[in-house]
Design a protein around this motif. Structure first.
Motif, PDB file in Angstrom:
ATOM      1  N   ASP A  74       0.853  -1.201   0.000  1.00 34.21           N
ATOM      2  CA  ASP A  74       0.000   0.000   0.000  1.00 34.21           C
ATOM      3  C   ASP A  74       0.884   1.245   0.000  1.00 34.21           C
ATOM      4  N   TYR A  75       0.864   1.997  -1.107  1.00 29.37           N
ATOM      5  CA  TYR A  75       1.726   3.178  -1.249  1.00 29.37           C
ATOM      6  C   TYR A  75       1.374   4.287  -0.249  1.00 29.37           C
ATOM      7  N   ARG A  76       0.183   4.215   0.352  1.00 28.05           N
ATOM      8  CA  ARG A  76      -0.229   5.245   1.317  1.00 28.05           C
ATOM      9  C   ARG A  76       0.390   5.033   2.697  1.00 28.05           C
ATOM     10  N   ARG A  77       0.965   3.858   2.931  1.00 27.25           N
ATOM     11  CA  ARG A  77       1.582   3.564   4.231  1.00 27.25           C
ATOM     12  C   ARG A  77       2.964   4.208   4.294  1.00 27.25           C
ATOM     13  N   ASP A  78       3.394   4.510   5.519  1.00 26.03           N
ATOM     14  CA  ASP A  78       4.700   5.130   5.741  1.00 26.03           C
ATOM     15  C   ASP A  78       5.759   4.041   5.913  1.00 26.03           C
ATOM     16  N   PRO A  79       6.629   3.846   4.920  1.00 26.40           N
ATOM     17  CA  PRO A  79       7.628   2.778   5.007  1.00 26.40           C
ATOM     18  C   PRO A  79       8.775   3.081   5.966  1.00 26.40           C
ATOM     19  N   SER A  80       8.836   4.321   6.465  1.00 28.59           N
ATOM     20  CA  SER A  80       9.930   4.687   7.365  1.00 28.59           C
ATOM     21  C   SER A  80       9.651   4.291   8.818  1.00 28.59           C
ATOM     22  N   THR A  81       8.415   3.856   9.096  1.00 27.81           N
ATOM     23  CA  THR A  81       8.043   3.447  10.451  1.00 27.81           C
ATOM     24  C   THR A  81       7.597   1.992  10.436  1.00 27.81           C
ATOM     25  N   VAL A  82       8.268   1.175  11.257  1.00 28.92           N
ATOM     26  CA  VAL A  82       7.966  -0.258  11.308  1.00 28.92           C
ATOM     27  C   VAL A  82       7.565  -0.634  12.729  1.00 28.92           C
ATOM     28  N   CYS A  83       6.413  -1.255  12.853  1.00 25.28           N
ATOM     29  CA  CYS A  83       5.898  -1.718  14.140  1.00 25.28           C
ATOM     30  C   CYS A  83       6.200  -3.208  14.278  1.00 25.28           C
ATOM     31  N   VAL A  84       6.978  -3.555  15.294  1.00 22.52           N
ATOM     32  CA  VAL A  84       7.370  -4.949  15.519  1.00 22.52           C
ATOM     33  C   VAL A  84       6.356  -5.612  16.443  1.00 22.52           C
ATOM     34  N   VAL A  85       5.748  -6.698  15.963  1.00 19.37           N
ATOM     35  CA  VAL A  85       4.746  -7.422  16.745  1.00 19.37           C
ATOM     36  C   VAL A  85       5.119  -8.891  16.842  1.00 19.37           C
ATOM     37  N   GLU A  86       4.490  -9.572  17.774  1.00 16.21           N
ATOM     38  CA  GLU A  86       4.785 -10.988  18.010  1.00 16.21           C
ATOM     39  C   GLU A  86       4.161 -11.891  16.958  1.00 16.21           C
ATOM     40  N   ASN A  87       2.891 -11.627  16.629  1.00 16.86           N
ATOM     41  CA  ASN A  87       2.182 -12.545  15.739  1.00 16.86           C
ATOM     42  C   ASN A  87       1.165 -11.820  14.865  1.00 16.86           C
ATOM     43  N   ILE A  88       0.517 -12.579  14.017  1.00 12.14           N
ATOM     44  CA  ILE A  88      -0.437 -12.033  13.053  1.00 12.14           C
ATOM     45  C   ILE A  88      -1.645 -11.416  13.748  1.00 12.14           C
ATOM     46  N   GLN A  89      -2.077 -12.020  14.866  1.00  7.67           N
ATOM     47  CA  GLN A  89      -3.217 -11.464  15.606  1.00  7.67           C
ATOM     48  C   GLN A  89      -2.913 -10.044  16.089  1.00  7.67           C
ATOM     49  N   ASP A  90      -1.642  -9.784  16.416  1.00  2.97           N
ATOM     50  CA  ASP A  90      -1.260  -8.443  16.886  1.00  2.97           C
ATOM     51  C   ASP A  90      -1.333  -7.418  15.758  1.00  2.97           C
ATOM     52  N   VAL A  91      -1.005  -7.831  14.530  1.00  2.00           N
ATOM     53  CA  VAL A  91      -1.170  -6.934  13.375  1.00  2.00           C
ATOM     54  C   VAL A  91      -2.629  -6.536  13.267  1.00  2.00           C
ATOM     55  N   MET A  92      -3.518  -7.516  13.371  1.00  2.00           N
ATOM     56  CA  MET A  92      -4.959  -7.253  13.271  1.00  2.00           C
ATOM     57  C   MET A  92      -5.424  -6.335  14.397  1.00  2.00           C
ATOM     58  N   ALA A  93      -4.890  -6.550  15.602  1.00  2.00           N
ATOM     59  CA  ALA A  93      -5.292  -5.720  16.751  1.00  2.00           C
ATOM     60  C   ALA A  93      -4.884  -4.266  16.538  1.00  2.00           C
ATOM     61  N   VAL A  94      -3.651  -4.043  16.090  1.00  2.00           N
ATOM     62  CA  VAL A  94      -3.183  -2.667  15.858  1.00  2.00           C
ATOM     63  C   VAL A  94      -3.948  -2.042  14.691  1.00  2.00           C
ATOM     64  N   GLU A  95      -4.168  -2.804  13.627  1.00  2.00           N
ATOM     65  CA  GLU A  95      -4.905  -2.281  12.477  1.00  2.00           C
ATOM     66  C   GLU A  95      -6.314  -1.854  12.866  1.00  2.00           C
ATOM     67  N   ASN A  96      -6.943  -2.585  13.772  1.00  5.17           N
ATOM     68  CA  ASN A  96      -8.306  -2.249  14.198  1.00  5.17           C
ATOM     69  C   ASN A  96      -8.388  -0.906  14.905  1.00  5.17           C
ATOM     70  N   THR A  97      -7.264  -0.422  15.430  1.00  8.18           N
ATOM     71  CA  THR A  97      -7.270   0.897  16.088  1.00  8.18           C
ATOM     72  C   THR A  97      -7.333   2.030  15.075  1.00  8.18           C
ATOM     73  N   GLN A  98      -6.916   1.772  13.844  1.00  7.06           N
ATOM     74  CA  GLN A  98      -6.847   2.778  12.770  1.00  7.06           C
ATOM     75  C   GLN A  98      -5.978   3.965  13.162  1.00  7.06           C
ATOM     76  N   GLN A  99      -5.001   3.729  14.050  1.00  6.54           N
ATOM     77  CA  GLN A  99      -4.113   4.800  14.519  1.00  6.54           C
ATOM     78  C   GLN A  99      -2.701   4.692  13.945  1.00  6.54           C
ATOM     79  N   PHE A 100      -2.381   3.577  13.332  1.00  2.99           N
ATOM     80  CA  PHE A 100      -1.026   3.357  12.846  1.00  2.99           C
ATOM     81  C   PHE A 100      -1.033   3.272  11.323  1.00  2.99           C
TER      82      PHE A 100
END
Length: 199
Positions: A74-100
């Protein structure tokens, strides 16, 4: 005792799923038994297709239908910031906040000597490789507030200290010992927005 060996076998298979006891498994199996053949073929077909065809993103290790996931491409995402998570469920949890709005890196676990999981068992080398390109300016540690999570944060921070990259950790609005996937979206969203430097 169930009246059918086939029914008992199906219940046993369902009860192998996490959080599914024999009573729930029996209820699910009986529901499936009442469905027509078309439903059953679609249901089992979807599971088989998922297992055979699902991939892991070559960039972040998230699950994907393609070699590079929809978030990384997704070209709209900021590639300079990377969020390190433990698992796939954590990606979904952060995405659901719509803050990152940056990218992710899924480790596939945390360092846990008691469970026989060391740094080599996780996707840490590929994270170091991503940071070494110079495109990443900030790495956010969004691991659980546990001893294992903190140990993993510390280990990765040591591996990344040679690079000119900002290290931060999500604000501890999340209780110590809590898992990200069970944290409410408001708390998790605020933790991402109000992240603090990792020290």
């Amino acid at each position: 005792m169930l009246p059918s060996r086939l029914l008992d076998n199906a219940v046993n298979q369902f009860s192998r799923l996490p959080g599914v006891g024999r009573k729930t498994a029996l209820r699910l199996v009986l529901h499936m038994l009442r469905q027509d053949n078309e439903f059953m073929e679609e249901f089992t077909g979807a599971l088989t297709q998922m297992k055979r065809e699902i991939k892991h993103c070559k960039v972040c290790h998230n699950i994907s239908d393609t070699d590079v996931c929809t978030i990384c491409s997704d070209y709209r995402r900021d590639p300079s910031t990377v969020c390190v998570v433990e698992n796939i469920q954590d990606v979904m949890a952060v995405e659901n906040t719509q803050q990152f709005h940056g990218l992710y890196h899924v480790l596939g676990g945390v360092i846990s000597p008691m469970d026989g999981i060391g740094p080599a068992d996780l996707e840490i080398d590929s994270l170091v490789e991503r940071v070494s390109t110079g495109e990443v300016k900030e790495v956010i540690f969004a691991l659980a507030s546990t001893m294992e999570g903190d140990t993993t944060n510390f280990y990765i921070s040591k591996r990344l200290q040679q690079f000119d990259v900002k290290l931060s950790v999500i604000a501890r609005g999340i209780s110590v010992g809590d898992e990200l996937e069970y944290t409410d979206e408001l708390t998790l969203g605020r933790s991402i927005v109000n992240r603090v430097p990792f020290e």
